[in-house]
Scaffold this motif. Structure first.
Motif, short mmCIF file in Angstrom:
data_model
loop_
_atom_site.label_atom_id
_atom_site.label_comp_id
_atom_site.label_asym_id
_atom_site.label_seq_id
_atom_site.Cartn_x
_atom_site.Cartn_y
_atom_site.Cartn_z
N CYS A 183 0.96 -1.24 -0.08
CA CYS A 183 -0.05 0.03 0.00
C CYS A 183 0.75 1.42 0.05
N PHE A 184 0.68 1.94 -0.83
CA PHE A 184 1.34 3.25 -1.14
C PHE A 184 0.58 4.63 -0.73
N CYS A 185 -0.37 4.63 -0.10
CA CYS A 185 -1.21 5.75 0.33
C CYS A 185 -0.44 6.26 1.55
N TYR B 153 -9.59 1.12 6.35
CA TYR B 153 -8.88 1.38 4.75
C TYR B 153 -9.93 1.23 3.71
N THR C 50 -7.87 1.03 -1.53
CA THR C 50 -7.26 1.70 -2.67
C THR C 50 -6.30 0.92 -3.54
N CYS C 51 -5.23 0.44 -2.85
CA CYS C 51 -4.18 -0.40 -3.43
C CYS C 51 -4.54 -1.79 -3.73
N ARG D 228 2.46 4.23 -8.67
CA ARG D 228 2.05 4.72 -7.40
C ARG D 228 3.00 4.69 -6.21
ZN LIG Z 1 -2.99 1.88 -0.24
#
Ligand SMILES: [Zn+2]
Length: 297
Positions: free
Chosen positions: A97-99, A120, A123-124, A135
């Motif tokens: 996850c890159f958020c 969460y 998103t990823c 990302r």
């Molecule tokens: Zn993420």
């Protein structure tokens, strides 16, 4: 019979909310003649210190919260955490996850998404390799589990039956440190913990640990959440509220006996010492509402 544990983070002095949870952990463990183990949650070297640890243990000891055996130190456990992460990864149950925190907050507050607070939004979860590269953009990734909004149920000894949704939570932070829930369940298994007593603010997150134990095939652990201590504004107590640590109360002339008695009474345990509390203890009689902490001048 239920082996318990108390797991302080050595990041500062314990306040009366922490101390009360420790007292209750001791009472829960000893009501069946069992043991209370100690775990030092020093996963984060930037915020943990030996000085804080010594002060916390001195405070706990003075109030009668004693432990059996040697403590388990999370800072020495990274190999075990990595093995658990690897086990999940090999079964396709993780993703990077890159958020940023901000991205998660904004995605979660979008009006068409219905998720519990702090969950969460996924998103990823389904990025292609190319999308991941894009990302990432040089940012290190956190690792999340693929829980796919599983529902788990468990019975809390104080708050009763709980049914909660498990989001894709983080098991390794983007600084490479194992995340709390992962470390906690791996360590509970290592120490042979059978019952965990902790603050009611963590009740919503317990489903994540129940889910993790299930997928990692770790032994069952019973849960007992105890009420939160709040300040006069109803906000979770913090050290800045003042008159909340053992040292501050000592400065006001409080004895250790008075601290123990006051904290036990505040949750409906009408005993004047820990040993008395063990004899009369009834988890069903515990107060479940938050306690407002205020010291009369
Ligand atoms: Zn993420």
């Amino acid at each position: 019979m239920a082996v318990g544990r108390y797991a302080p983070s050595p990041t500062g002095d314990l306040h009366v909310g922490n101390l009360r949870t420790a007292l209750l952990s001791w009472v829960f463990a000893h009501r069946s003649g069992d043991e209370l183990l100690l775990r030092i949650d020093d996963l984060d070297p930037r915020t943990s210190s030996a000085d804080h640890e010594h002060q916390q243990l001195a405070d706990l000891d003075a109030l009668g919260v004693t432990f059996t055996g040697e403590p388990l130190r999370q800072s020495a456990r990274s190999t075990a955490y990595e093995a658990a992460i690897e086990a999940l990864d090999s079964r396709g149950l993780t993703y990077p996850c890159f958020c940023s925190r901000r991205e998660i907050r904004e995605a979660a507050s979008a009006p068409h998404v219905h998720l519990p607070d702090g969950a969460y939004p996924g998103t990823c979860a389904a990025l292609s390799f190319a999308e991941r590269e894009q990302r990432a953009d040089g940012r290190p990734a956190a690792v999340r589990v693929r829980a796919e909004a599983a529902h788990v149920t468990f019975v809390d000894r104080v708050y009763g039956r709980q049914r909660v949704l498990v989001d894709d939570f983080v098991i390794r932070r983007n600084d490479g440190v194992a995340a709390y829930n992962l470390a906690s369940v791996v360590d509970d298994s290592e120490q042979g913990v059978e019952e965990v007593v902790r603050g009611a603010d963590l009740l919503d997150g317990t489903g994540r640990q129940v889910w993790l134990r299930h997928v990692l095939d770790l032994p069952y652990v019973a849960h007992a959440h105890v009420p939160l201590m709040v300040n006069t504004e109803g906000v979770r107590l913090a050290k800045r509220d003042g008159d909340v640590t053992r040292r501050e109360l000592q400065d006001l002339g409080w004895s250790d006996e008075r601290i123990v008695r006051t904290l036990l009474h505040s949750v409906g345990v009408m005993s004047s010492s820990l040993t008395e509390a063990v004899e009369a203890f009834d988890p069903d009689a515990l107060v479940t509402e938050p306690t407002v902490w205020s010291v009369e001048g």
